[in-house]
Design a protein around this motif. Structure first.
Motif, PDB file in Angstrom:
ATOM      1  N   THR A 325      -9.669  -6.686  -2.721  1.00 59.74           N
ATOM      2  CA  THR A 325      -8.932  -6.054  -1.633  1.00 59.74           C
ATOM      3  C   THR A 325      -8.328  -4.728  -2.056  1.00 59.74           C
ATOM      4  O   THR A 325      -8.324  -4.358  -3.226  1.00 59.74           O
ATOM      5  CB  THR A 325      -7.786  -6.968  -1.152  1.00 59.74           C
ATOM      6  OG1 THR A 325      -6.727  -6.903  -2.121  1.00 59.74           O
ATOM      7  CG2 THR A 325      -8.236  -8.398  -1.001  1.00 59.74           C
ATOM      8  N   GLN A 326      -7.728  -4.051  -1.052  1.00 59.04           N
ATOM      9  CA  GLN A 326      -6.953  -2.841  -1.291  1.00 59.04           C
ATOM     10  C   GLN A 326      -5.534  -3.031  -0.754  1.00 59.04           C
ATOM     11  O   GLN A 326      -4.848  -2.079  -0.413  1.00 59.04           O
ATOM     12  CB  GLN A 326      -7.622  -1.647  -0.617  1.00 59.04           C
ATOM     13  CG  GLN A 326      -9.021  -1.352  -1.141  1.00 59.04           C
ATOM     14  CD  GLN A 326      -9.691  -0.212  -0.389  1.00 59.04           C
ATOM     15  OE1 GLN A 326      -9.030   0.652   0.174  1.00 59.04           O
ATOM     16  NE2 GLN A 326     -11.025  -0.211  -0.380  1.00 59.04           N
ATOM     17  N   THR A 361      -8.032  -4.239  -7.744  1.00 60.53           N
ATOM     18  CA  THR A 361      -8.259  -3.544  -9.012  1.00 60.53           C
ATOM     19  C   THR A 361      -6.946  -3.091  -9.638  1.00 60.53           C
ATOM     20  O   THR A 361      -6.877  -2.857 -10.846  1.00 60.53           O
ATOM     21  CB  THR A 361      -9.166  -2.326  -8.798  1.00 60.53           C
ATOM     22  OG1 THR A 361      -8.581  -1.485  -7.794  1.00 60.53           O
ATOM     23  CG2 THR A 361     -10.545  -2.752  -8.334  1.00 60.53           C
ATOM     24  N   THR A 362      -5.898  -2.981  -8.838  1.00 58.66           N
ATOM     25  CA  THR A 362      -4.611  -2.508  -9.356  1.00 58.66           C
ATOM     26  C   THR A 362      -3.622  -3.633  -9.639  1.00 58.66           C
ATOM     27  O   THR A 362      -2.875  -3.582 -10.613  1.00 58.66           O
ATOM     28  CB  THR A 362      -3.961  -1.528  -8.362  1.00 58.66           C
ATOM     29  OG1 THR A 362      -3.824  -2.164  -7.086  1.00 58.66           O
ATOM     30  CG2 THR A 362      -4.808  -0.279  -8.225  1.00 58.66           C
ATOM     31  N   ASP A 363      -3.617  -4.690  -8.791  1.00 58.87           N
ATOM     32  CA  ASP A 363      -2.620  -5.755  -8.914  1.00 58.87           C
ATOM     33  C   ASP A 363      -3.158  -7.040  -9.527  1.00 58.87           C
ATOM     34  O   ASP A 363      -2.403  -7.998  -9.712  1.00 58.87           O
ATOM     35  CB  ASP A 363      -2.024  -6.086  -7.530  1.00 58.87           C
ATOM     36  CG  ASP A 363      -1.273  -4.910  -6.942  1.00 58.87           C
ATOM     37  OD1 ASP A 363      -0.860  -4.040  -7.727  1.00 58.87           O
ATOM     38  OD2 ASP A 363      -1.122  -4.845  -5.710  1.00 58.87           O
ATOM     39  N   GLY A 364      -4.444  -7.089  -9.825  1.00 58.64           N
ATOM     40  CA  GLY A 364      -5.014  -8.307 -10.380  1.00 58.64           C
ATOM     41  C   GLY A 364      -5.171  -9.389  -9.324  1.00 58.64           C
ATOM     42  O   GLY A 364      -5.337  -9.110  -8.133  1.00 58.64           O
TER      43      GLY A 364
END
Length: 386
Positions: A325-326, A361-364
């Motif tokens: 997700t984003q 990709t940023t928060d796992g």
């Protein structure tokens, strides 16, 4: 040959955290508490045995207060860039072990009889300085179709114990031989990478010959002379594959020879299918396609929706769905997880174990959903923060 040790510590820790965090809830909840059995330890001489969360998994061995780790785990003939191979190699081998050593009668022990140096030597090419190498000596050629490839990539040992008074005694051993379907090599150090394809027929032929030699070597050890030994051949997936390989055959030996091999019909598939690919059951592919379409139309901020599926004898055994997700909002993740539970129950094949991991990709990892093969609703957990 450059021998390297490939470890999957991060993956193991992540799996443990995820599974430990999953609770029992309806598909409408975002977090809950587990109702599984509490893990306990029971003393057995100088050893302890972990409890079982369920009867389908083995209890493990603890020695001197610490988990008894494998002496050679992760050693490969060269760096294996497809970590899925390493994971499915181990878990698939234990599935085979369960057909011979009941989880209610045996205790699992990580391999203790094959040392790291022994496995490294066995995985090497046979040379004057390494007479125990199971891979063939180099014939000097560097041409893909003329050279002698590295057939054997990795060896896995699993030991199975039973309680005998105040002690644990070895009652069986399972050995996995990971065979390359593609051998990657370089003609010069740091040069371009080349490939030698290995046919299924050659893979099995070489693997069975190696299994015969491995059995003979194991029987020379006093502790392994009279116990049942299971040897299984695993076909490695290529390095660019999105799934791991699978086991193709195994044999059970109670003596000094291998008399019979049992073929396995296992196929791993990635959904959505690529153009021209087919699945053992087209209904499963259509079901995933419908699920993917519903999810993507409802929540547009998605980077990908894929799934790994495994079939045995043409029948779906399980599915692992990955959604990237984003999202950054906690409330968005909670709503999305609830929506996923509803759509997964509606569209994904029933009667098989299904896991869904939502991550960015940023928060796992952001949330996790799971359903047992016998269940209808998904248990869910959203990873929050204080």
């Amino acid at each position: 040959m450059n021998l390297k040790k490939s470890l999957l510590g991060i993956a193991v820790v992540f799996s443990a955290v995820v599974l430990a965090s999953c609770g029992s809830s309806s598909n409408k909840s975002s977090s809950s508490s587990s109702s599984s059995k509490t893990t306990t330890s029971s003393k057995s001489g100088s050893y302890q045995v972990t409890g079982q969360t369920n009867d389908s998994e083995y209890a493990g061995v603890i020695k001197n207060g610490k988990y008894l780790t494998s002496k050679s785990r992760g050693v490969t003939a060269n760096q294996d860039s497809n970590l899925m191979n390493l994971k499915s190699f181990e878990t698939g081998l234990q599935d085979i072990s369960k057909t011979q050593f009941s989880t209610t009668k045996y205790v699992f022990q990580e391999g203790q009889y094959l040392s790291k140096s022994t496995v490294e030597n066995w995985l090497g090419r046979k040379t004057k300085s390494n007479t125990t190498g199971l891979n063939p000596a180099s014939n000097g050629s560097t041409e893909p179709t003329k050279r002698n490839p590295i057939y054997l990539q990795s060896i896995e040992e699993q030991d199975y114990m039973q309680k005998s008074g105040s002690k644990l005694k070895l009652r069986g051993v399972t050995i996995g031989l990971a065979m390359n379907s593609v051998d990657y090599y370089r003609k010069t150090t740091y040069g371009a990478q080349y490939e030698t394809d290995i046919s299924d027929e050659t893979l099995e032929k070489e693997g069975k010959a190696m299994a015969k030699e491995v059995l003979a070597r194991l029987r020379k050890r006093a502790a392994l002379k009279n116990v049942p030994i299971v040897i299984a051949l695993y076909k490695q997936a290529s390095n660019d594959s999105l799934i791991g390989g699978h086991y193709v055959t195994y044999s059970v030996s109670n003596g000094d020879s291998i008399k019979k091999w049992k073929a396995l019909d296992i196929q791993n598939v990635v959904f959505p299918l690529k153009t021209g690919e087919t699945a053992p059951n087209t209904n499963d592919a259509d079901a995933f396609s419908n699920f993917k379409s519903e999810v993507e139309s409802f929540f547009p901020n998605l980077s990908g929706v894929t799934a790994q599926a495994q079939y045995k004898n043409g029948s779906l055994q399980g599915m692992n769905v990955s959604i990237t997700t984003q999202f950054y909002s906690e409330t968005e993740i909670k709503s999305f997880t609830q929506f996923l539970a509803d759509q997964a129950e509606k569209y994904l094949p029933s009667g098989v174990k299904t896991d869904i991991t939502v991550s960015s990709t940023t928060d796992g990892v952001q949330s996790f959903l799971s359903r047992k093969s016998s269940g209808k609703s998904f248990t869910t957990h959203v990873f929050g923060s204080y």
